[in-house]
Design a protein around this motif. Structure first.
Motif, PDB file in Angstrom:
ATOM      1  N   GLY A  87       0.774  -1.249   0.287  1.00 37.21           N
ATOM      2  CA  GLY A  87      -0.220   0.258  -0.037  1.00 37.21           C
ATOM      3  C   GLY A  87       0.876   1.350  -0.401  1.00 37.21           C
ATOM      4  O   GLY A  87       2.173   1.333  -0.100  1.00 37.21           O
ATOM      5  N   ILE A  88       0.491   2.223   0.488  1.00 35.87           N
ATOM      6  CA  ILE A  88       0.965   3.662   0.476  1.00 35.87           C
ATOM      7  C   ILE A  88       2.098   3.504   1.089  1.00 35.87           C
ATOM      8  O   ILE A  88       1.343   3.319   2.641  1.00 35.87           O
ATOM      9  CB  ILE A  88      -0.498   4.419   0.713  1.00 35.87           C
ATOM     10  CG1 ILE A  88       0.270   6.070  -0.266  1.00 35.87           C
ATOM     11  CG2 ILE A  88      -1.142   4.934   2.167  1.00 35.87           C
ATOM     12  CD1 ILE A  88       0.323   6.110  -1.346  1.00 35.87           C
ATOM     13  N   SER A  89       2.394   4.677   0.874  1.00 32.78           N
ATOM     14  CA  SER A  89       3.512   5.035   2.261  1.00 32.78           C
ATOM     15  C   SER A  89       3.156   6.822   3.178  1.00 32.78           C
ATOM     16  O   SER A  89       2.305   6.944   2.496  1.00 32.78           O
ATOM     17  CB  SER A  89       5.164   4.837   1.360  1.00 32.78           C
ATOM     18  OG  SER A  89       6.060   4.988   2.604  1.00 32.78           O
ATOM     19  N   HIS A  90       4.668   7.041   3.319  1.00 34.33           N
ATOM     20  CA  HIS A  90       3.909   8.847   4.382  1.00 34.33           C
ATOM     21  C   HIS A  90       4.902   9.242   4.356  1.00 34.33           C
ATOM     22  O   HIS A  90       6.704   8.382   4.377  1.00 34.33           O
ATOM     23  CB  HIS A  90       3.207   9.014   5.332  1.00 34.33           C
ATOM     24  CG  HIS A  90       1.846   7.734   6.141  1.00 34.33           C
ATOM     25  ND1 HIS A  90       1.605   6.317   5.278  1.00 34.33           N
ATOM     26  CD2 HIS A  90       0.545   8.092   5.750  1.00 34.33           C
ATOM     27  CE1 HIS A  90       0.545   6.245   5.297  1.00 34.33           C
ATOM     28  NE2 HIS A  90       0.026   7.135   5.026  1.00 34.33           N
TER      29      HIS A  90
ATOM     30  N   THR B 187      11.965  15.640   9.250  1.00 31.64           N
ATOM     31  CA  THR B 187      11.004  15.056   8.145  1.00 31.64           C
ATOM     32  C   THR B 187      11.846  13.854   8.301  1.00 31.64           C
ATOM     33  O   THR B 187      13.237  13.540   7.617  1.00 31.64           O
ATOM     34  CB  THR B 187      11.260  15.813   7.044  1.00 31.64           C
ATOM     35  OG1 THR B 187      10.917  17.400   7.444  1.00 31.64           O
ATOM     36  CG2 THR B 187      10.024  15.466   6.700  1.00 31.64           C
ATOM     37  N   ALA B 188      10.493  12.246   7.958  1.00 23.34           N
ATOM     38  CA  ALA B 188      11.086  11.379   7.591  1.00 23.34           C
ATOM     39  C   ALA B 188      10.449  11.111   6.272  1.00 23.34           C
ATOM     40  O   ALA B 188       8.935  11.807   5.958  1.00 23.34           O
ATOM     41  CB  ALA B 188      10.757  10.323   8.328  1.00 23.34           C
ATOM     42  N   THR B 189      10.995   9.846   5.308  1.00 17.36           N
ATOM     43  CA  THR B 189       9.994   9.821   3.759  1.00 17.36           C
ATOM     44  C   THR B 189       9.491   7.804   3.540  1.00 17.36           C
ATOM     45  O   THR B 189      10.387   7.504   4.736  1.00 17.36           O
ATOM     46  CB  THR B 189      11.110  10.197   3.123  1.00 17.36           C
ATOM     47  OG1 THR B 189      12.513   9.397   3.149  1.00 17.36           O
ATOM     48  CG2 THR B 189      11.265  11.346   3.009  1.00 17.36           C
ATOM     49  N   PRO B 190       8.935   7.362   2.648  1.00 15.47           N
ATOM     50  CA  PRO B 190       9.418   6.903   3.058  1.00 15.47           C
ATOM     51  C   PRO B 190      10.915   5.799   2.219  1.00 15.47           C
ATOM     52  O   PRO B 190      10.629   4.582   2.923  1.00 15.47           O
ATOM     53  CB  PRO B 190       8.424   6.073   1.912  1.00 15.47           C
ATOM     54  CG  PRO B 190       7.217   7.495   0.968  1.00 15.47           C
ATOM     55  CD  PRO B 190       8.837   8.696   1.416  1.00 15.47           C
TER      56      PRO B 190
ATOM     57  N   LEU C  81      12.568  -0.316   8.824  1.00 15.86           N
ATOM     58  CA  LEU C  81      11.158  -0.783   8.995  1.00 15.86           C
ATOM     59  C   LEU C  81      11.194  -2.271   8.158  1.00 15.86           C
ATOM     60  O   LEU C  81      10.589  -3.291   7.638  1.00 15.86           O
ATOM     61  CB  LEU C  81       9.600  -0.913   8.686  1.00 15.86           C
ATOM     62  CG  LEU C  81       8.892   0.210   9.794  1.00 15.86           C
ATOM     63  CD1 LEU C  81       7.754   0.746   9.338  1.00 15.86           C
ATOM     64  CD2 LEU C  81       9.544  -0.376  10.904  1.00 15.86           C
ATOM     65  N   ARG C  82      11.935  -1.690   6.718  1.00 14.48           N
ATOM     66  CA  ARG C  82      11.990  -2.872   5.637  1.00 14.48           C
ATOM     67  C   ARG C  82      10.814  -3.200   4.538  1.00 14.48           C
ATOM     68  O   ARG C  82      10.640  -4.279   4.131  1.00 14.48           O
ATOM     69  CB  ARG C  82      13.208  -4.462   5.937  1.00 14.48           C
ATOM     70  CG  ARG C  82      14.356  -4.597   7.308  1.00 14.48           C
ATOM     71  CD  ARG C  82      15.588  -4.228   5.670  1.00 14.48           C
ATOM     72  NE  ARG C  82      16.470  -4.386   6.025  1.00 14.48           N
ATOM     73  CZ  ARG C  82      17.443  -3.261   6.235  1.00 14.48           C
ATOM     74  NH1 ARG C  82      17.227  -2.398   6.368  1.00 14.48           N
ATOM     75  NH2 ARG C  82      18.626  -3.560   6.758  1.00 14.48           N
ATOM     76  N   ARG C  83      10.912  -1.972   5.116  1.00 17.36           N
ATOM     77  CA  ARG C  83       9.313  -1.741   3.827  1.00 17.36           C
ATOM     78  C   ARG C  83       8.797  -0.218   2.876  1.00 17.36           C
ATOM     79  O   ARG C  83       9.143   0.039   4.326  1.00 17.36           O
ATOM     80  CB  ARG C  83       8.252  -2.659   4.175  1.00 17.36           C
ATOM     81  CG  ARG C  83       7.429  -2.043   5.373  1.00 17.36           C
ATOM     82  CD  ARG C  83       5.927  -3.233   5.582  1.00 17.36           C
ATOM     83  NE  ARG C  83       5.681  -2.463   6.559  1.00 17.36           N
ATOM     84  CZ  ARG C  83       5.681  -2.224   7.849  1.00 17.36           C
ATOM     85  NH1 ARG C  83       6.386  -3.725   8.464  1.00 17.36           N
ATOM     86  NH2 ARG C  83       4.801  -1.128   8.157  1.00 17.36           N
ATOM     87  N   GLU C  84       8.281   0.077   2.719  1.00 12.59           N
ATOM     88  CA  GLU C  84       8.316   1.406   2.205  1.00 12.59           C
ATOM     89  C   GLU C  84       6.718   1.638   2.806  1.00 12.59           C
ATOM     90  O   GLU C  84       6.481   2.625   3.213  1.00 12.59           O
ATOM     91  CB  GLU C  84       8.536   1.424   1.164  1.00 12.59           C
ATOM     92  CG  GLU C  84      10.178   1.992   0.276  1.00 12.59           C
ATOM     93  CD  GLU C  84      10.749   1.840  -1.198  1.00 12.59           C
ATOM     94  OE1 GLU C  84       9.254   1.672  -1.937  1.00 12.59           O
ATOM     95  OE2 GLU C  84      11.167   3.512  -1.467  1.00 12.59           O
TER      96      GLU C  84
END
Length: 583
Positions: free
Chosen positions: A364-367, A495-498, A505-508
């Motif tokens: 799904g989507i990232s943030h 700021t943090a990104t995908p 987390l080893r996933r975006e």
């Protein structure tokens, strides 16, 4: 050729033997004492460590002997599953690639500011508080109700219209909406009935994953109609059927960020699950979400197990379609015939080639996340102990599509879809420190940051920093539109990104697999037991996303590993949680 009398006797004998066998099976389930599949153990002495309990760094000598289960990933799904198995006498080793255990329950501290990362609120604490207490050897997790006296946990702000608050309690939820939309009263009441019915009917669907596939299908066809009739529809379909007022629809869809899919493509079940989860209010763990992992880990250690960090698993080892253990990136091989992956479906498919996700499900989507440190206490800054969901307009679907297609105009105006929460105002241990924290979150497509794939964390160059600043400034601008009193109060900003998701987390994808209607079918749903003998899956991808979904994934998988199935759950009325509560 047997005589008719002989044939009758043979048939009667078969029926009698079968009946007796079934009766004995039923009796063995009903009369069984304690937890199925459990074994006795002698409690191990407390682990001596120089670091915090969630930061027990991997070394080979810390690996316990005679491991029963290896769990890859220490999110709440993995930790809770390990804790249940530990209470059943299993010795578990949890391996976490990050430097702190807990997955999205962990908090991070930087320059004196502490922020939550994934658990921003929890619902149904009478259920989940009990489940945590059941496996907690450390200090019990206590929860603070959000919203003060009126119990408002979420505020939904559509464009420039006044925010609508969701207050704790079914009647409050209904009455507050009816007061604003009196002509929709009957539809609002029907909506809540559908939400509750859809959520309650899901248990059989998920626990059916523990049954033989043939029995699972029979149960789904004969008893799963109520669930499938609603889960097979999209959120937008249900909204359009029930309501005429677009503002009402937008308000009710305002929490879509909790499942990260456009309402036009998301299953109504995931929406119903979110609404039901918070219907009696939102709550926040006192001391922060990291208290959850701190409470659970001692239970795993009590049976001689361990939760080790900086333990990056390279692959899950399989021979002759049976799991034999794991290999770490440092070359360490840990042998074990039972391995549970709590790393998510996509990550698991990279760890073991014998496991694949259904083709119609994808991540799904990232943030993008903005973490802010503010000068002044919650009282000084007039901060609410509730969350704010801010949407640009009543056109939720088209706004999402336009933002995904080209976020530029949304960023320049600070009008992107945003979640805003103040951890320090929710947590009573942080309210009076003279400073406050804020987390702002907006959705982000992974391809926006694709050009920096493969670069090292902290060394991605000026272009990446500029991109982060572009999003961070836009989110700050959006925050100040809703909380103008915070102008000039920002003392810390990160700021943090995908790509940050990928590093930690080893996933975006923030929520793992998406939630289209297809996910909640036998054909496309992921079962906790894989086709590889000894390989199990747990966490949000076998159930639903979020803290509650991931935790229940742990519950589901623990049932399977210990051997609970159709005879226990349906015929005998036995389940692991009840059995453990009576032990």
């Amino acid at each position: 050729m047997p005589r008719p009398q002989s044939t009758t006797l043979i048939c009667a004998s078969i029926v009698g033997v079968t009946g007796l066998s079934l009766l004995l099976k039923y009796a063995s389930v009903k009369l069984r004492r304690g937890v199925k599949g459990s074994k006795p153990f002698t409690p191990s002495p407390p682990v001596k460590r120089s670091s915090e309990i969630t930061r027990d760094r991997f070394t080979k000598k810390k690996v316990p002997e005679d491991i029963d289960v290896v769990i890859v990933g220490s999110g709440i799904g993995g930790l809770y599953c390990a804790a249940l198995l530990s209470k059943a006498g299993k010795r578990c080793l949890v391996l976490e690639q990050h430097y702190v255990a807990g997955g999205c329950t962990h908090c991070f501290e930087d320059k004196g500011w502490e922020f939550d990362t994934g658990v921003h609120y929890v619902g149904r604490v009478e259920k989940y508080g009990y489940l945590l207490d059941l496996v907690s050897e450390g200090p019990k997790v206590t929860f603070e109700k959000m919203g003060g006296e009126d119990g408002t946990y979420d505020e939904i702000k559509i464009g420039d219209a006044p925010a609508h608050g969701f207050r704790a309690g079914k009647e409050n939820f209904i009455n507050d909406l009816v007061a604003k939309f009196p002509r929709e009263k009957e539809a609002i009441e029907k909506y809540i009935e559908m939400v509750i019915k859809c959520n309650k009917s899901a248990d059989l669907h998920f626990f059916g994953k523990l049954f033989h596939p043939i029995m699972e299908k029979i149960i789904d066809v004969t008893l799963g109609g109520k669930f499938q009739s609603l889960a097979s529809r999209t959120v937008q379909d249900v909204m359009d059927e029930l309501f005429e007022d677009e503002m009402l629809k937008a308000i009710l869809m305002g929490q879509f960020g909790d499942y990260g899919m456009p309402p036009s493509t998301a299953s109504f079940f995931i929406h119903a699950g979110i609404v039901s989860h918070y219907l009696d209010g939102g709550f926040y763990p006192e001391g922060g979400p990291q208290k959850i992992a701190e409470a659970i880990i001692p239970t795993i250690e009590k049976t001689g197990g361990r939760v080790l960090v900086n333990a990056d698993v390279l692959k899950i080892n399989v021979e002759n379609n049976s799991t034999t253990g794991v290999t770490l990136k440092n070359g360490t091989v840990i042998k074990c015939s039972t391995v549970i992956s709590a790393a998510g479906a996509e990550a698991t498919s990279k760890l073991v080639g014998d496991f694949t996700t259904p083709p119609d499900l994808r991540d799904g989507i990232s943030h993008v996340y903005l973490f802010l440190g503010l000068k002044g206490s919650a009282k000084d800054l007039d901060l609410t102990p509730s969350n704010l969901w801010a949407l640009p307009s009543v056109n939720v679907g088209s706004d999402i599509a336009d933002y995904y297609n080209d976020p530029g105009s949304y960023l320049s105006e600070g009008k992107m879809l945003m979640f805003i929460g103040f951890p320090s105002s929710k947590d009573p241990t942080q309210r009076d420190l003279g400073k406050s924290t804020c987390v702002v979150i907006s959705e982000a497509k992974t391809e926006w940051f694709k050009k920096w794939d493969g670069t090292d964390h902290g060394q991605r160059g000026d272009g990446y920093k500029e991109m982060k600043k572009k999003f961070g400034d836009a989110m700050l601008k959006g925050l100040l539109k809703h909380y103008p009193q915070l102008e000039g109060k920002v003392e810390y900003m990160e700021t943090a990104t995908p790509l940050t998701n990928m590093y930690y987390l080893r996933r975006e994808a923030s929520y793992g697999l998406q939630h289209p209607p297809e996910r909640y079918t036998i054909k496309s749903g992921i079962r906790p037991q894989s086709d590889v003998k000894g390989l199990w899956i747990t966490g949000q991808d076998v159930t639903t996303n979020g803290f509650a979904g991931a935790l229940m994934g742990g519950v589901l998988t623990a049932h399977g590993v210990l051997g609970y199935g159709f005879w226990d759950l349906v015929v005998g009325g036995r389940d692991l949680i009840t059995d453990m509560g009576k032990a």
